[in-house]
Design a protein around this motif. Structure first.
Motif, PDB file in Angstrom:
ATOM      1  N   GLY A  38      28.849 -13.579  29.084  1.00 35.98           N
ATOM      2  CA  GLY A  38      28.079 -14.357  30.075  1.00 35.98           C
ATOM      3  C   GLY A  38      26.553 -13.657  29.863  1.00 35.98           C
ATOM      4  O   GLY A  38      25.619 -14.118  29.822  1.00 35.98           O
ATOM      5  N   ALA A  39      26.838 -12.015  29.897  1.00 33.21           N
ATOM      6  CA  ALA A  39      25.329 -11.403  29.876  1.00 33.21           C
ATOM      7  C   ALA A  39      24.698 -11.852  28.309  1.00 33.21           C
ATOM      8  O   ALA A  39      23.485 -11.840  28.323  1.00 33.21           O
ATOM      9  N   THR A  40      25.474 -11.949  27.323  1.00 38.34           N
ATOM     10  CA  THR A  40      24.926 -12.033  26.039  1.00 38.34           C
ATOM     11  C   THR A  40      24.288 -13.354  25.778  1.00 38.34           C
ATOM     12  O   THR A  40      23.223 -13.642  25.301  1.00 38.34           O
ATOM     13  N   THR A  41      25.006 -14.394  26.279  1.00 40.39           N
ATOM     14  CA  THR A  41      24.551 -15.816  26.382  1.00 40.39           C
ATOM     15  C   THR A  41      23.127 -16.148  27.341  1.00 40.39           C
ATOM     16  O   THR A  41      22.306 -16.634  26.762  1.00 40.39           O
ATOM     17  N   LEU A  42      23.477 -15.233  28.286  1.00 39.70           N
ATOM     18  CA  LEU A  42      22.190 -15.546  29.200  1.00 39.70           C
ATOM     19  C   LEU A  42      20.924 -14.773  28.438  1.00 39.70           C
ATOM     20  O   LEU A  42      19.612 -15.627  28.533  1.00 39.70           O
ATOM     21  N   VAL A  79      26.175 -11.736  16.678  1.00 39.05           N
ATOM     22  CA  VAL A  79      27.325 -10.645  16.357  1.00 39.05           C
ATOM     23  C   VAL A  79      26.993  -9.223  16.815  1.00 39.05           C
ATOM     24  O   VAL A  79      27.866  -8.597  17.850  1.00 39.05           O
ATOM     25  N   MET A  80      25.811  -8.958  16.585  1.00 35.81           N
ATOM     26  CA  MET A  80      25.253  -7.766  17.050  1.00 35.81           C
ATOM     27  C   MET A  80      25.187  -7.524  18.504  1.00 35.81           C
ATOM     28  O   MET A  80      25.782  -6.687  18.935  1.00 35.81           O
ATOM     29  N   ASN A  81      24.677  -8.484  19.135  1.00 31.33           N
ATOM     30  CA  ASN A  81      24.561  -8.528  20.595  1.00 31.33           C
ATOM     31  C   ASN A  81      25.838  -8.551  21.219  1.00 31.33           C
ATOM     32  O   ASN A  81      26.148  -7.998  22.277  1.00 31.33           O
ATOM     33  N   GLY A  82      26.660  -9.746  20.931  1.00 34.25           N
ATOM     34  CA  GLY A  82      27.984  -9.940  21.377  1.00 34.25           C
ATOM     35  C   GLY A  82      28.846  -8.841  21.409  1.00 34.25           C
ATOM     36  O   GLY A  82      29.365  -8.079  22.411  1.00 34.25           O
ATOM     37  N   GLU A 100      26.901   2.770  16.979  1.00 32.60           N
ATOM     38  CA  GLU A 100      26.181   1.852  16.579  1.00 32.60           C
ATOM     39  C   GLU A 100      25.281   2.164  15.339  1.00 32.60           C
ATOM     40  O   GLU A 100      25.010   1.245  14.531  1.00 32.60           O
ATOM     41  N   PHE A 101      24.556   3.098  15.515  1.00 38.80           N
ATOM     42  CA  PHE A 101      23.482   3.660  14.660  1.00 38.80           C
ATOM     43  C   PHE A 101      24.110   3.949  13.464  1.00 38.80           C
ATOM     44  O   PHE A 101      23.195   4.154  12.479  1.00 38.80           O
ATOM     45  N   LEU A 102      25.435   4.136  13.206  1.00 42.66           N
ATOM     46  CA  LEU A 102      25.913   4.506  11.968  1.00 42.66           C
ATOM     47  C   LEU A 102      25.468   3.344  10.964  1.00 42.66           C
ATOM     48  O   LEU A 102      25.327   3.522   9.601  1.00 42.66           O
ATOM     49  N   GLY A 103      25.137   1.958  11.454  1.00 37.53           N
ATOM     50  CA  GLY A 103      24.903   0.909  10.624  1.00 37.53           C
ATOM     51  C   GLY A 103      23.804   1.035   9.862  1.00 37.53           C
ATOM     52  O   GLY A 103      23.548   1.325   8.648  1.00 37.53           O
ATOM     53  N   ALA A 153      27.305  -2.053  14.529  1.00 37.68           N
ATOM     54  CA  ALA A 153      26.736  -1.343  13.674  1.00 37.68           C
ATOM     55  C   ALA A 153      26.693  -2.014  12.459  1.00 37.68           C
ATOM     56  O   ALA A 153      25.491  -1.954  11.806  1.00 37.68           O
ATOM     57  N   THR A 154      27.733  -2.702  11.879  1.00 35.52           N
ATOM     58  CA  THR A 154      27.674  -3.446  10.831  1.00 35.52           C
ATOM     59  C   THR A 154      26.563  -4.821  10.978  1.00 35.52           C
ATOM     60  O   THR A 154      25.742  -4.958   9.995  1.00 35.52           O
ATOM     61  N   ALA A 155      26.750  -5.423  11.945  1.00 38.88           N
ATOM     62  CA  ALA A 155      25.818  -6.418  12.284  1.00 38.88           C
ATOM     63  C   ALA A 155      24.322  -5.820  12.114  1.00 38.88           C
ATOM     64  O   ALA A 155      23.431  -6.603  11.979  1.00 38.88           O
ATOM     65  N   TRP A 156      23.981  -4.764  12.772  1.00 36.62           N
ATOM     66  CA  TRP A 156      22.807  -4.212  12.966  1.00 36.62           C
ATOM     67  C   TRP A 156      22.273  -3.931  11.692  1.00 36.62           C
ATOM     68  O   TRP A 156      21.098  -4.265  11.220  1.00 36.62           O
ATOM     69  N   ALA A 157      22.799  -3.377  10.565  1.00 33.77           N
ATOM     70  CA  ALA A 157      22.590  -3.468   9.158  1.00 33.77           C
ATOM     71  C   ALA A 157      22.192  -4.618   8.559  1.00 33.77           C
ATOM     72  O   ALA A 157      21.336  -4.720   7.938  1.00 33.77           O
ATOM     73  N   GLY A 158      23.120  -5.572   8.955  1.00 37.23           N
ATOM     74  CA  GLY A 158      22.918  -7.056   8.487  1.00 37.23           C
ATOM     75  C   GLY A 158      21.564  -7.703   8.999  1.00 37.23           C
ATOM     76  O   GLY A 158      20.768  -8.376   8.281  1.00 37.23           O
TER      77      GLY A 158
END
Length: 286
Positions: A38-42, A79-82, A100-103, A153-158
């Protein structure tokens, strides 16, 4: 690019770091009412509305290549935020961002193709492994939360790759507005299931607007602008302070404490990021 001409884009990235992490810490205070989804969507929906009204992106004027780039960036944002918010539901923010920073750090090493950068990534992985030795209660770090942090992390790289490509073909504001709308649409069904009618509560909408501005509008606008001037590998390692900023936000906003192992782990990951920046600077011809 000369060093002096990099000051503004570097400053923009650093400003986005503080805004993003303090916004994320504040967002965790909404989880008890509307859940991470819900927080992600908002956050993404309000950000999309704000950017849509200000920028007024025009789909009909974009080429097929630009539309594909917007979809790619929108998927990465969703994907990253969710995944990140789902990780924050069970893992401290400083720990989640360190994982997450590993991405982006791995992305920087892959793009560089230098053995030294690979060594920095190994140091960062060592720091992440050290997180498991910290004081996380009797059950340790929640494995599901760690999994979501790795997905983020993967989505952050993307996001970095897609954002850099899109910034080269579209004005940064147009691309970000379009991608934000895509991300909002993708996360809306999950948010409605999680938050229900609470999403429309005036107080929740006000809180969501604050999160959207701090965590999406300000940082992503600054980052998309910076990506027009900075190489992907440089941008990827300039955000080396993300874990430290997240840990600070966790302490100041939601009162999370950090044990010695966690502090050392965050320090190792930040050192890896800074080390990669320094090595890239020394190896770049003037």
């Amino acid at each position: 690019m000369k060093a002096g001409s990099q000051l503004l884009p570097v400053g923009a990235v650093l400003t986005s770091i503080l805004s993003l992490q303090f916004g994320a810490a504040f967002a965790t205070t909404l989880f008890s009412q509307i859940g991470p989804a819900g927080a992600t969507t908002l956050r993404l929906t309000i950000a999309a509305i704000i950017l849509g009204v200000i920028v007024r992106p025009r789909w009909s004027r974009w080429s097929n290549r630009q539309r594909k780039g917007i979809f790619a960036l929108g998927i990465a944002l969703a994907v990253m935020n969710g995944a990140f918010y789902l990780a924050l539901d069970t893992v401290p923010i400083g720990t989640a961002v360190t994982i997450e920073f590993l991405g982006p750090l791995t992305l920087a090493a892959v793009l560089s193709r230098r053995w030294a950068d690979g060594a920095w990534v190994l140091l960062a992985f060592g720091g992440v492994l050290l997180l498991g030795l910290g004081d996380h209660g009797e059950s340790g770090l929640d494995p599901i939360g760690v999994m979501f942090a790795l997905i983020a992390a993967t989505a952050w790289a993307g996001y970095i790759v897609a954002g850099s490509h899109l910034a080269a073909t579209l004005p940064s504001a147009d691309g970000l507005a379009g991608a934000s709308i895509v991300a909002a649409v993708l996360t809306l069904p999950f948010g409605v299931v999680s938050g229900g009618s609470e999403l429309l509560d005036p107080k929740m909408l006000a809180a969501g607007a604050a999160v959207a501005i701090l965590s999406s509008v300000i940082p992503y606008s600054l980052e998309m602008w910076a990506l027009r001037s900075l190489a992907k590998k440089v941008f990827a390692v300039l955000i080396a302070l993300e874990p430290a900023a997240a840990a600070l936000a966790g302490v100041l906003v939601i009162g999370q404490t950090l044990d010695a192992f966690t502090l050392v782990a965050i320090g190792l990951v930040v050192t890896a990021g800074v080390g990669t920046v320094v090595m890239n600077r020394k190896s770049t011809p003037k």
